[in-house]
Write a protein that holds these residues in place. Sequence first.
Motif, PDB file in Angstrom:
ATOM      1  N   VAL A   1      -2.859   5.002   2.878  1.00  0.00           N
ATOM      2  CA  VAL A   1      -3.450   4.876   4.217  1.00  0.00           C
ATOM      3  C   VAL A   1      -3.478   6.192   4.978  1.00  0.00           C
ATOM      4  O   VAL A   1      -4.132   6.282   6.021  1.00  0.00           O
ATOM      5  CB  VAL A   1      -2.738   3.783   5.057  1.00  0.00           C
ATOM      6  CG1 VAL A   1      -2.890   2.427   4.395  1.00  0.00           C
ATOM      7  CG2 VAL A   1      -1.276   4.110   5.280  1.00  0.00           C
TER       8      VAL A   1
ATOM      9  N   PHE B   1       2.881  -6.807   5.451  1.00  0.00           N
ATOM     10  CA  PHE B   1       2.156  -5.580   5.129  1.00  0.00           C
ATOM     11  C   PHE B   1       3.187  -4.483   4.971  1.00  0.00           C
ATOM     12  O   PHE B   1       3.843  -4.076   5.928  1.00  0.00           O
ATOM     13  CB  PHE B   1       1.165  -5.249   6.239  1.00  0.00           C
ATOM     14  CG  PHE B   1       0.443  -3.923   6.073  1.00  0.00           C
ATOM     15  CD1 PHE B   1       0.082  -3.456   4.820  1.00  0.00           C
ATOM     16  CD2 PHE B   1       0.121  -3.150   7.180  1.00  0.00           C
ATOM     17  CE1 PHE B   1      -0.579  -2.240   4.665  1.00  0.00           C
ATOM     18  CE2 PHE B   1      -0.549  -1.930   7.039  1.00  0.00           C
ATOM     19  CZ  PHE B   1      -0.906  -1.487   5.776  1.00  0.00           C
TER      20      PHE B   1
ATOM     21  N   SER C   1       0.847  -1.193   0.000  1.00  0.00           N
ATOM     22  CA  SER C   1       0.000   0.000   0.000  1.00  0.00           C
ATOM     23  C   SER C   1       0.880   1.239   0.000  1.00  0.00           C
ATOM     24  O   SER C   1       1.524   1.547   0.999  1.00  0.00           O
ATOM     25  CB  SER C   1      -0.915   0.012   1.234  1.00  0.00           C
ATOM     26  OG  SER C   1      -1.754   1.148   1.214  1.00  0.00           O
ATOM     27  N   SER C   2       0.912   1.941  -1.130  1.00  0.00           N
ATOM     28  CA  SER C   2       1.779   3.108  -1.238  1.00  0.00           C
ATOM     29  C   SER C   2       0.959   4.390  -1.321  1.00  0.00           C
ATOM     30  O   SER C   2       0.149   4.577  -2.235  1.00  0.00           O
ATOM     31  CB  SER C   2       2.688   2.993  -2.457  1.00  0.00           C
ATOM     32  OG  SER C   2       3.668   4.022  -2.431  1.00  0.00           O
TER      33      SER C   2
ATOM     34  N   TYR D   1       7.643   5.025   5.817  1.00  0.00           N
ATOM     35  CA  TYR D   1       7.736   3.678   5.257  1.00  0.00           C
ATOM     36  C   TYR D   1       7.643   2.674   6.394  1.00  0.00           C
ATOM     37  O   TYR D   1       8.369   2.802   7.387  1.00  0.00           O
ATOM     38  CB  TYR D   1       9.075   3.475   4.528  1.00  0.00           C
ATOM     39  CG  TYR D   1       9.292   4.332   3.318  1.00  0.00           C
ATOM     40  CD1 TYR D   1       8.809   3.944   2.065  1.00  0.00           C
ATOM     41  CD2 TYR D   1       9.996   5.521   3.398  1.00  0.00           C
ATOM     42  CE1 TYR D   1       9.021   4.732   0.935  1.00  0.00           C
ATOM     43  CE2 TYR D   1      10.212   6.323   2.273  1.00  0.00           C
ATOM     44  CZ  TYR D   1       9.725   5.916   1.056  1.00  0.00           C
ATOM     45  OH  TYR D   1       9.934   6.690  -0.059  1.00  0.00           O
TER      46      TYR D   1
ATOM     47  N   PHE E   1       3.777  -0.602   3.729  1.00  0.00           N
ATOM     48  CA  PHE E   1       3.025   0.605   3.412  1.00  0.00           C
ATOM     49  C   PHE E   1       3.931   1.829   3.396  1.00  0.00           C
ATOM     50  O   PHE E   1       4.950   1.893   4.084  1.00  0.00           O
ATOM     51  CB  PHE E   1       1.874   0.820   4.414  1.00  0.00           C
ATOM     52  CG  PHE E   1       2.307   1.293   5.786  1.00  0.00           C
ATOM     53  CD1 PHE E   1       2.403   2.647   6.078  1.00  0.00           C
ATOM     54  CD2 PHE E   1       2.625   0.379   6.780  1.00  0.00           C
ATOM     55  CE1 PHE E   1       2.803   3.091   7.339  1.00  0.00           C
ATOM     56  CE2 PHE E   1       3.035   0.807   8.044  1.00  0.00           C
ATOM     57  CZ  PHE E   1       3.119   2.171   8.317  1.00  0.00           C
ATOM     58  N   SER E   2       3.535   2.803   2.606  1.00  0.00           N
ATOM     59  CA  SER E   2       4.098   4.149   2.712  1.00  0.00           C
ATOM     60  C   SER E   2       2.933   5.089   2.945  1.00  0.00           C
ATOM     61  O   SER E   2       1.806   4.838   2.513  1.00  0.00           O
ATOM     62  CB  SER E   2       4.872   4.536   1.454  1.00  0.00           C
ATOM     63  OG  SER E   2       4.018   4.590   0.334  1.00  0.00           O
ATOM     64  N   SER E   3       3.210   6.168   3.669  1.00  0.00           N
ATOM     65  CA  SER E   3       2.165   7.111   4.023  1.00  0.00           C
ATOM     66  C   SER E   3       2.799   8.480   4.221  1.00  0.00           C
ATOM     67  O   SER E   3       3.997   8.668   3.973  1.00  0.00           O
ATOM     68  CB  SER E   3       1.438   6.641   5.290  1.00  0.00           C
ATOM     69  OG  SER E   3       0.298   7.435   5.548  1.00  0.00           O
TER      70      SER E   3
END
Length: 260
Positions: A118, A141, A114-115, A255, A143-145
Amino acid sequence: MTDGLPDKRQVAASFSRAAASYDSVAALQRAVGSALLDRLPEGFAPERWLDLGSGTGHFSRALAERFPAAEGIALDIAEGMLRHARPLGGARRFVAGDAERLPLREASLDLIFSSLAVQWCADFAAVLGEARRVLRPGGAFAFSSLCVGTLQELRDSWQAVDGFVHVNRFRRFEDYRQLAEDSGLRLLGLARRPETLHFPDLRSLTHELKALGAHNLNPGRPGGLTGRARILALIDAYERFRQPEGLPATYQVVYGVLQK
């Protein structure tokens, strides 16, 4: 912690409208997503992956290329993005859904990627809970946010002009850490990296934010048109930040990689 984050229906509508223009201005998003791919555990080979907040499908296609034997699912809350992405391929299935309530079975995935999605979820604890539910043991999982400090130059410039909310609010980095540590998943890595873009003028920056669908979505934002006098005052305030390369716009990128 969720106060002041945008309504997800408005997020979905805004990104749906931006589907056709998104890729033309998404250089930062490409760089961040590529950096997130590089953070996947070495030798990781999922059988089934999910691109969560898949947008135009750029990283669904990248995941399909990296893991050609795997089955992929692209999921986004913005149906306009899914309509744009579906003909371009990459994933086997394209699903309209909410990261806080995934329409997937328990223990059905090996990877959730998920980039830059979120940050729009008001309840990140729920996102982590859903990741824990749908991942198989050993699944990851990644992700980057974005966190507090993102577009600080623009926020400070507006603050000099008026008291309204003109820039999207984001969580603190410390909140990401605490929620990750409390998730029941093993935290393999969490880092914050600033990324600064430069623009010749303010209009170029605001045009890019609109083309991305990432312009101001906060509750409490001013309604109607912004007066010319305030725009001129904003331009004047932002010029104080000018660097030789142009007007800076700094993104504080988070990250994270967690494992079940």
